[in-house]
Design a protein around this motif. Structure first.
Motif, PDB file in Angstrom:
ATOM      1  N   ARG A 171       1.069   8.546  -9.447  1.00 16.53           N
ATOM      2  CA  ARG A 171       0.619   7.525 -10.387  1.00 16.53           C
ATOM      3  C   ARG A 171       1.612   7.404 -11.560  1.00 16.53           C
ATOM      4  O   ARG A 171       2.055   6.334 -11.920  1.00 16.53           O
ATOM      5  N   SER A 186       0.861  -1.194   0.000  1.00 21.12           N
ATOM      6  CA  SER A 186       0.000   0.000   0.000  1.00 21.12           C
ATOM      7  C   SER A 186       0.886   1.230   0.000  1.00 21.12           C
ATOM      8  O   SER A 186       1.990   1.205   0.556  1.00 21.12           O
ATOM      9  N   HIS A 238      -3.185   5.702  -1.777  1.00 19.77           N
ATOM     10  CA  HIS A 238      -4.022   6.704  -1.115  1.00 19.77           C
ATOM     11  C   HIS A 238      -3.336   8.059  -1.117  1.00 19.77           C
ATOM     12  O   HIS A 238      -2.116   8.145  -1.119  1.00 19.77           O
ATOM     13  N   ALA A 263      -1.638  -2.274  -6.561  1.00 22.77           N
ATOM     14  CA  ALA A 263      -3.063  -2.218  -6.910  1.00 22.77           C
ATOM     15  C   ALA A 263      -3.563  -0.783  -6.730  1.00 22.77           C
ATOM     16  O   ALA A 263      -3.256  -0.148  -5.711  1.00 22.77           O
ATOM     17  N   ALA A 264      -4.315  -0.290  -7.716  1.00 20.50           N
ATOM     18  CA  ALA A 264      -4.763   1.107  -7.682  1.00 20.50           C
ATOM     19  C   ALA A 264      -5.504   1.424  -6.384  1.00 20.50           C
ATOM     20  O   ALA A 264      -5.350   2.513  -5.812  1.00 20.50           O
ATOM     21  N   GLU A 265      -6.290   0.443  -5.886  1.00 25.98           N
ATOM     22  CA  GLU A 265      -7.081   0.713  -4.668  1.00 25.98           C
ATOM     23  C   GLU A 265      -6.212   0.800  -3.416  1.00 25.98           C
ATOM     24  O   GLU A 265      -6.675   1.206  -2.359  1.00 25.98           O
ATOM     25  N   ASN A 266      -4.936   0.408  -3.551  1.00 26.61           N
ATOM     26  CA  ASN A 266      -4.034   0.487  -2.395  1.00 26.61           C
ATOM     27  C   ASN A 266      -3.206   1.771  -2.369  1.00 26.61           C
ATOM     28  O   ASN A 266      -2.327   1.917  -1.532  1.00 26.61           O
TER      29      ASN A 266
END
Ligand code: GLP
Length: 260
Positions: free
Chosen positions: A85, A62, A100, A95-98
């Motif tokens: 990014r 993350s 923040h 993973a994109a969702e990780n």
């Protein structure tokens, strides 16, 4: 605080990447604090290379960004979410969702900042926080005068920082005045701090935070209170350090097994 002086920013990137690689191999779901600015770019380049050529995987990692501008439209090329990014997470298999970042465009900034603090805690805290340093000694966007105990919050940029960062925009008028940033207290909660800096333009800031008093006037000096802070700099950034010979001697004689 360990101070390591290396010949080039490529060497700095490689050593910081070694530390991140060791962390991720030992703890595949490590939490990494991600910084923007030009200083960390060699780290991201090296990690991306190791991912592509050597299979280093970040699949369970993350990432938490240090800071963000307030007021840039979503997807703005210079928003830190986009920079992170582009420069790092899209080049590896995080993973994109990780990934923040503090929300600089929330209607309720205070709630968004608290939610960010909560998300860091929920992830288990930051294992390794990458940092750069501003010419005025800021880390993240904690400008001189920031509380040494501060948490994620909105800040007003110093004019010097706006000028320093104007190179990323078409003109200084486009540099936002406000930002949200992890606080100095938030940064201090990370288990390992790795600050990188290069170039003569950073020499005064480096001298002030490494060898000067711990003071809110020089936010990076809070690193002197961290139990595991590693400062990796080039010769030019180290040029005003009174203790440079001592730091070199210590590093040259360090057992290899210790890592950084
Ligand atoms: C910005 C960022 C900081 C960064 C600083 C230095 O202000 N918020 O996190 O350390 O710039 O940037 P550079 O590495 O480009 O000198």
């Amino acid at each position: 605080m360990e101070v390591i002086i290396l010949p080039s920013s490529k060497d700095i990137g490689a050593l910081a990447a070694d530390s991140i690689e060791a962390l991720v191999r030992n703890k595949p779901n490590a939490v990494i604090g991600l910084a923007t600015g030009s200083s960390p770019l060699p780290i991201y380049d090296e990690l991306a290379r190791r991912h592509t050529e050597e299979g280093l995987s970040f699949a369970q990692v993350s990432g938490f960004a240090l800071d963000e501008y307030v007021g840039l439209p979503e997807g703005h090329y210079e928003s830190y979410r986009e920079v992170i990014r582009r420069e790092f997470t899209n080049r590896v298999d995080v993973a994109a969702e990780n990934v923040h970042g503090p929300n600089g465009s929330s209607q309720d900034v205070e709630a968004a900042c608290q939610a960010y603090e909560d998300a860091i805690v929920a992830a288990g805290g930051i294992d390794l926080q990458i940092l750069g340093v501003g010419t005025n000694g800021h880390i993240g966007f904690n400008e001189p005068g920031s509380s040494l105990a501060s948490r994620t919050r909105i800040k007003t940029l110093a004019e010097q920082t706006r000028q320093d960062n104007a190179r990323f925009f078409d003109s200084i008028a486009q540099v936002p005045h406000h930002v949200v940033t992890q606080g100095l207290g938030t940064i201090m909660d990370a288990r390992h701090l790795v600050l990188v800096a290069s170039g003569a333009g950073k020499a005064d800031a480096v001298r002030a935070f490494v060898e000067g008093p711990v003071s809110a006037s020089c936010p990076a000096s809070i690193l002197q209170f961290h139990r595991r802070a590693t400062v990796i700099i080039d010769e030019a950034a180290a040029s005003k350090l009174a203790g440079a010979a001592t730091y070199r001697h210590a590093y040259d004689n360090k057992p290899v097994w210790q890592g950084i």
